[in-house]
Design an enzyme around this catalytic site. Structure first.
Site, PDB file in Angstrom:
ATOM      1  N   ARG A  61       0.944  -1.201  -0.080  1.00 38.09           N
ATOM      2  CA  ARG A  61       0.081  -0.032   0.149  1.00 38.09           C
ATOM      3  C   ARG A  61       1.121   1.368  -0.125  1.00 38.09           C
ATOM      4  O   ARG A  61       2.018   1.222   0.267  1.00 38.09           O
ATOM      5  CB  ARG A  61      -0.943   0.095   1.226  1.00 38.09           C
ATOM      6  CG  ARG A  61      -2.145  -1.124   1.330  1.00 38.09           C
ATOM      7  CD  ARG A  61      -2.939  -1.074   2.616  1.00 38.09           C
ATOM      8  NE  ARG A  61      -2.220  -1.362   3.709  1.00 38.09           N
ATOM      9  CZ  ARG A  61      -1.603  -0.341   4.490  1.00 38.09           C
ATOM     10  NH1 ARG A  61      -1.616   0.795   4.301  1.00 38.09           N
ATOM     11  NH2 ARG A  61      -0.846  -0.844   5.584  1.00 38.09           N
ATOM     12  N   LYS A 201      -8.997  -2.282   0.492  1.00 39.36           N
ATOM     13  CA  LYS A 201      -8.794  -1.418   1.744  1.00 39.36           C
ATOM     14  C   LYS A 201      -9.746   0.009   1.755  1.00 39.36           C
ATOM     15  O   LYS A 201      -9.845   0.628   2.664  1.00 39.36           O
ATOM     16  CB  LYS A 201      -7.330  -1.033   2.224  1.00 39.36           C
ATOM     17  CG  LYS A 201      -6.572  -2.038   2.609  1.00 39.36           C
ATOM     18  CD  LYS A 201      -6.968  -2.764   3.936  1.00 39.36           C
ATOM     19  CE  LYS A 201      -6.096  -3.828   4.457  1.00 39.36           C
ATOM     20  NZ  LYS A 201      -6.886  -4.606   5.823  1.00 39.36           N
ATOM     21  N   HIS A 220     -10.260  -4.412  12.296  1.00 41.92           N
ATOM     22  CA  HIS A 220      -9.263  -4.709  11.395  1.00 41.92           C
ATOM     23  C   HIS A 220      -8.753  -5.942  12.083  1.00 41.92           C
ATOM     24  O   HIS A 220      -7.942  -6.197  13.056  1.00 41.92           O
ATOM     25  CB  HIS A 220      -8.123  -3.677  11.316  1.00 41.92           C
ATOM     26  CG  HIS A 220      -6.974  -4.371  10.177  1.00 41.92           C
ATOM     27  ND1 HIS A 220      -5.657  -3.993  10.443  1.00 41.92           N
ATOM     28  CD2 HIS A 220      -6.972  -4.805   8.976  1.00 41.92           C
ATOM     29  CE1 HIS A 220      -4.764  -4.407   9.439  1.00 41.92           C
ATOM     30  NE2 HIS A 220      -5.970  -5.028   8.713  1.00 41.92           N
ATOM     31  N   SER A 238      -1.128  -6.054   9.129  1.00 43.92           N
ATOM     32  CA  SER A 238      -0.479  -7.270   8.341  1.00 43.92           C
ATOM     33  C   SER A 238       0.863  -7.762   8.879  1.00 43.92           C
ATOM     34  O   SER A 238       1.926  -7.084   9.324  1.00 43.92           O
ATOM     35  CB  SER A 238      -0.253  -6.519   7.153  1.00 43.92           C
ATOM     36  OG  SER A 238       0.105  -7.419   6.035  1.00 43.92           O
ATOM     37  N   LYS A 242      -2.699 -12.429  11.628  1.00 43.38           N
ATOM     38  CA  LYS A 242      -4.289 -12.568  11.592  1.00 43.38           C
ATOM     39  C   LYS A 242      -4.628 -13.830  10.573  1.00 43.38           C
ATOM     40  O   LYS A 242      -5.495 -14.653  11.105  1.00 43.38           O
ATOM     41  CB  LYS A 242      -4.759 -11.393  10.971  1.00 43.38           C
ATOM     42  CG  LYS A 242      -4.551 -10.148  11.963  1.00 43.38           C
ATOM     43  CD  LYS A 242      -5.375  -9.027  11.529  1.00 43.38           C
ATOM     44  CE  LYS A 242      -5.503  -8.539  10.166  1.00 43.38           C
ATOM     45  NZ  LYS A 242      -4.425  -8.641   9.281  1.00 43.38           N
ATOM     46  N   THR A 243      -4.070 -14.087   9.579  1.00 48.77           N
ATOM     47  CA  THR A 243      -4.492 -15.067   8.623  1.00 48.77           C
ATOM     48  C   THR A 243      -4.163 -16.494   9.044  1.00 48.77           C
ATOM     49  O   THR A 243      -4.832 -17.233   9.052  1.00 48.77           O
ATOM     50  CB  THR A 243      -4.068 -14.660   7.323  1.00 48.77           C
ATOM     51  OG1 THR A 243      -4.476 -13.515   6.618  1.00 48.77           O
ATOM     52  CG2 THR A 243      -4.453 -16.005   6.214  1.00 48.77           C
ATOM     53  N   ASP A 257      -9.538 -10.717   7.690  1.00 46.59           N
ATOM     54  CA  ASP A 257      -8.921  -9.481   7.622  1.00 46.59           C
ATOM     55  C   ASP A 257      -9.902  -8.268   8.162  1.00 46.59           C
ATOM     56  O   ASP A 257      -9.520  -7.475   9.039  1.00 46.59           O
ATOM     57  CB  ASP A 257      -8.538  -8.974   6.500  1.00 46.59           C
ATOM     58  CG  ASP A 257      -7.498  -7.832   6.103  1.00 46.59           C
ATOM     59  OD1 ASP A 257      -6.821  -7.714   7.251  1.00 46.59           O
ATOM     60  OD2 ASP A 257      -7.556  -6.833   5.616  1.00 46.59           O
ATOM     61  N   ARG A 323       1.587 -12.408  -2.108  1.00 45.67           N
ATOM     62  CA  ARG A 323       0.517 -12.769  -1.447  1.00 45.67           C
ATOM     63  C   ARG A 323      -0.319 -13.568  -2.302  1.00 45.67           C
ATOM     64  O   ARG A 323      -0.112 -13.633  -3.531  1.00 45.67           O
ATOM     65  CB  ARG A 323      -0.421 -11.410  -0.977  1.00 45.67           C
ATOM     66  CG  ARG A 323       0.063 -10.650   0.001  1.00 45.67           C
ATOM     67  CD  ARG A 323      -0.711  -9.661   0.222  1.00 45.67           C
ATOM     68  NE  ARG A 323      -0.348  -8.768   1.500  1.00 45.67           N
ATOM     69  CZ  ARG A 323      -0.796  -8.883   2.845  1.00 45.67           C
ATOM     70  NH1 ARG A 323      -1.647  -9.705   2.976  1.00 45.67           N
ATOM     71  NH2 ARG A 323      -0.518  -8.140   3.606  1.00 45.67           N
TER      72      ARG A 323
END
Length: 536
Positions: A61, A201, A220, A238, A242-243, A257, A323
Site C-alpha cells: 500500500r 482497503k 481490522h 499485516s 491474523k490470517t 482481515d 500474497r
C-alpha cells in the site's frame, strides 16, 4: 458493451460519467477473466491453475498517497491528524481527468457486497483497468446472487486505473500515485499503482467511516468460531499473524482481515482472503498452501520457475509482501454465511521487534482499551512501500491507515461491547524472543498456537499468573506444552541489563504515544499504562 451479468451496462457506466469507452465487461467470472488477462499479457498461468501477476514498483500500500475530500460531510467527522485532505474542486478535477483517461479503453466492472450482514453491507461497484484486478476484487469481496444483480444500485463506486498518473500541482496530491476518497459522492479513485490491495482497503475505509454511526464496530481483524457462542477475534496489522492464526482446522473461519461487530454478533466484510505467501509452508499452513495451486486464486508478486511455472515461496526477489488472493470457500472449514455470535475472546496480536513482550498476557477491560488505542506492533517488510526491515510503530486500533474517525470513536465502541458481552482479552506477541530484531528469533508458531488454544478453550483462565514488572498485565507462569522460560522474556536474553534498558525504552515509547489519547479516556484506562516510572 459486454453485458454479461448486467442488464443495463451502458446506463451504469454513463451514470458514473464515463463516455467514449471501448467496452465495459460486466461481472465476468474467473474463466473469462483468466482469458482476458492472459490475452493482454497482464499475468502468467502458474502450475496448478492459479493466475500470477506482478505489481511493479508498488508491492504494498501507499498510505502517504491517500487523500480524503474535506467538505461539510467530513469537516467535523474525520480525524484530520491521520487523514490527508484535498478540496472538492481538486477531487472534481481528478474525477474529470480519470474519465478522460478512460476514454477508448476497455474496463472491467464488478458489482459486489462489502459486509455479510445485509443490514450493514455496502454495495460496491468496482471498475478496473486490468482483468486480473477484477478477478482479485471479485475474490476478496462478496459476490451477490444472480437475482440481486438485476436490481443492483451501488452505494460506493471505485475506479482503479493503474496507468493514470496524477499531477500533484493539479490534483492536490503528493506524487503520481493517488488514492482519493469522496465520502459525500461515495467515490474512490485509485491511480498510479498496480497493487490490488488498495481496492479492498478502500472498501474497508468506507465502512470504517459509515458503520460507527449505526453502533457497529468495524475491526481490522480475523475471526473464527468453534460454535455460534464461541467466537474469537484477532486484531493485528499485516504480518502479525491474523490470517495464519485464524486458520485453525478445529474452528470455523469467518474471515482473515476485516469484520464488523453489531448487536447481533460478528460478521465478515469480505468474501475472500489475502494471505502473505513469503516462506509459506505446506506443513505449517496447509489450508492456505493448498489455495495457491487452485484455479481462481491470484498470486501476487510470487516468483515462478521458468520451466515448470511452480511457485517459489522462499524467493522474495519480487517482494517480501508476496500474497495470494482466493475466495473464502477455498478454505475447507470456512463459514458459509460469514456471520456468528458475539466474541468470547479478543486477541490483540503484536509483532514486538524489541523482543521484550511475553508471548501472551491477559488484559483487563481497561488494559484492552489502552492497548487497542496504542496499537503497538512492527511494520513488517514489504507491507508498505519503502519498509525494508521491521520497524517499531504504534498504529492505533491496529489499523490507523484505514481509520477515518478519531480512535476514541472505535475505542469507546469496543470498550462498551467488551463490557456488555463479558469478553476475555489477550495480548499475544508473535514477534521476537531472546533479543530484539537482528539478535533474537521470531516467536515459534507452535508456542503461539499452543497458548492460543489454551486461551480459547478456557483452560488458560485457570493458570497461575504473575504481574509483568514493566507492562503491568497478567502473564501465565506456566502452560502445559510450553517451555517455562519463554513465558519470562528476560530469561530468554543473555544480557539481562540490556533487556531491562530495552524494556524501559519501550515503556517510554508507550507513554509518549498515549499522550494524544489521554484527553479521551477515563482514569481506569490511564492507570492501565505500563510502569512509566521505570522509564525514567
Amino acid at each position: 458493451m459486454d453485458t454479461i451479468g448486467h442488464v443495463n451496462a451502458a446506463h451504469g457506466a454513463a451514470q458514473f460519467g464515463f463516455s467514449g469507452l471501448k467496452a465495459v465487461h460486466w461481472n465476468l467470472e474467473a474463466p473469462r477473466l483468466y482469458e482476458e488477462s492472459l490475452k493482454r499479457g497482464e499475468t502468467q498461468l502458474a502450475k496448478g491453475g492459479a493466475l500470477k501477476a506482478d505489481t511493479g514498483i508498488h508491492t504494498g500500500r501507499s498510505p502517504k498517497d491517500k487523500f480524503t475530500v474535506r467538505d461539510a460531510t467530513t469537516e467535523n467527522a474525520l480525524w484530520w491528524d491521520n487523514n490527508a485532505s484535498i478540496t472538492p474542486e481538486q477531487f472534481e478535477t481528478l474525477h474529470a481527468d480519470f474519465i478522460a483517461h478512460a476514454r477508448g479503453k476497455e474496463l472491467f466492472a464488478q458489482d459486489l457486497y462489502g459486509g455479510a450482514d445485509p443490514a450493514h453491507r455496502v454495495r460496491a461497484r468496482v471498475y478496473t483497468e486490468y482483468a486480473w484486478h477484477s478477478l482479485f476484487i471479485r475474490n476478496l469481496l462478496i459476490r451477490p446472487p444472480a437475482e440481486d444483480i438485476a436490481a443492483y444500485t451501488p452505494d460506493l463506486t471505485i475506479v482503479d486505473l493503474p496507468s493514470f498518473r496524477a499531477d500533484p500541482a493539479r490534483h492536490g496530491c503528493r506524487s503520481e500515485t493517488v488514492i482519493a476518497i469522496d465520502f459525500t459522492r461515495r467515490i474512490v479513485l485509485i491511480g498510479g499503482t498496480s497493487y490490488a490491495g488498495e481496492m479492498k482497503k478502500s472498501v474497508f475505509t468506507y465502512l470504517n467511516f459509515m458503520l460507527p454511526a449505526a453502533g457497529v464496530m468495524p475491526m481490522h481483524c480475523s475471526a473464527n468460531a468453534a460454535s455460534e457462542t464461541d467466537v474469537a477475534v484477532f486484531f493485528g496489522l499485516s504480518g502479525t499473524g491474523k490470517t495464519t492464526l485464524s486458520n485453525d482446522p478445529g474452528r470455523m473461519l469467518l474471515g482473515d482481515d476485516e469484520h464488523g461487530w453489531s448487536g447481533k454478533g460478528v460478521f465478515n466484510f469480505e468474501g475472500g482472503c489475502y494471505a502473505k505467501t513469503i516462506r509459506l509452508s505446506r506443513d505449517a499452513e496447509p489450508e492456505i498452501y493448498a489455495t495457491t495451486g487452485r484455479f481462481g486464486t491470484v498470486l501476487e508478486n510470487v516468483v515462478l520457475d521458468d520451466l515448470t511455472r511452480a511457485p517459489d515461496f522462499d524467493d522474495a526477489s519480487l517482494a517480501e509482501n508476496a500474497r495470494c488472493a482466493y475466495p473464502l470457500d477455498f478454505i475447507p472449514n470456512a463459514s458459509a454465511t460469514g456471520r456468528a455470535g458475539h466474541p468470547r475472546n479478543i486477541v490483540m496480536l503484536t509483532c514486538d521487534a524489541f523482543g521484550v513482550l511475553p508471548p501472551i498476557a491477559k488484559l483487563t477491560a481497561a488494559e484492552a482499551m489502552y492497548h487497542f488505542l496504542s496499537g503497538y506492533t512492527a511494520k513488517v517488510a514489504g507491507t508498505e512501500k519503502g519498509v525494508k526491515d521491521p520497524e517499531a510503530t504504534f498504529s492505533t486500533c491496529f489499523g490507523a491507515p484505514f481509520m477515518p474517525r478519531h480512535p476514541s470513536v472505535y475505542g469507546n465502541l469496543l470498550r462498551d461491547l467488551i463490557a456488555k458481552h463479558h469478553v476475555d482479552c489477550w495480548l499475544v506477541n508473535t514477534g521476537w524472543t531472546g533479543g530484539k530484531h537482528g539478535v533474537g528469533r521470531r516467536m515459534p508458531i507452535r508456542v503461539t498456537r499452543r497458548l492460543l488454544t489454551a486461551a480459547l478453550d478456557g483452560s488458560l483462565n485457570r493458570a497461575d499468573f504473575r504481574r509483568d514488572p514493566y507492562f503491568g498485565f497478567a502473564v501465565p507462569t506456566s502452560v502445559p506444552g510450553v517451555e517455562p522460560h519463554i513465558l519470562y522474556p528476560v530469561k530468554t536474553w543473555q544480557d539481562k541489563a540490556e533487556f531491562a534498558e530495552t524494556a524501559k525504552r519501550l515503556v517510554a515509547m508507550f507513554a509518549q504515544n498515549f499522550k494524544r489519547f489521554e484527553g479521551h479516556v477515563d482514569d481506569a484506562v490511564k492507570a492501565a499504562a505500563p510502569a512509566t516510572s521505570l522509564a525514567a
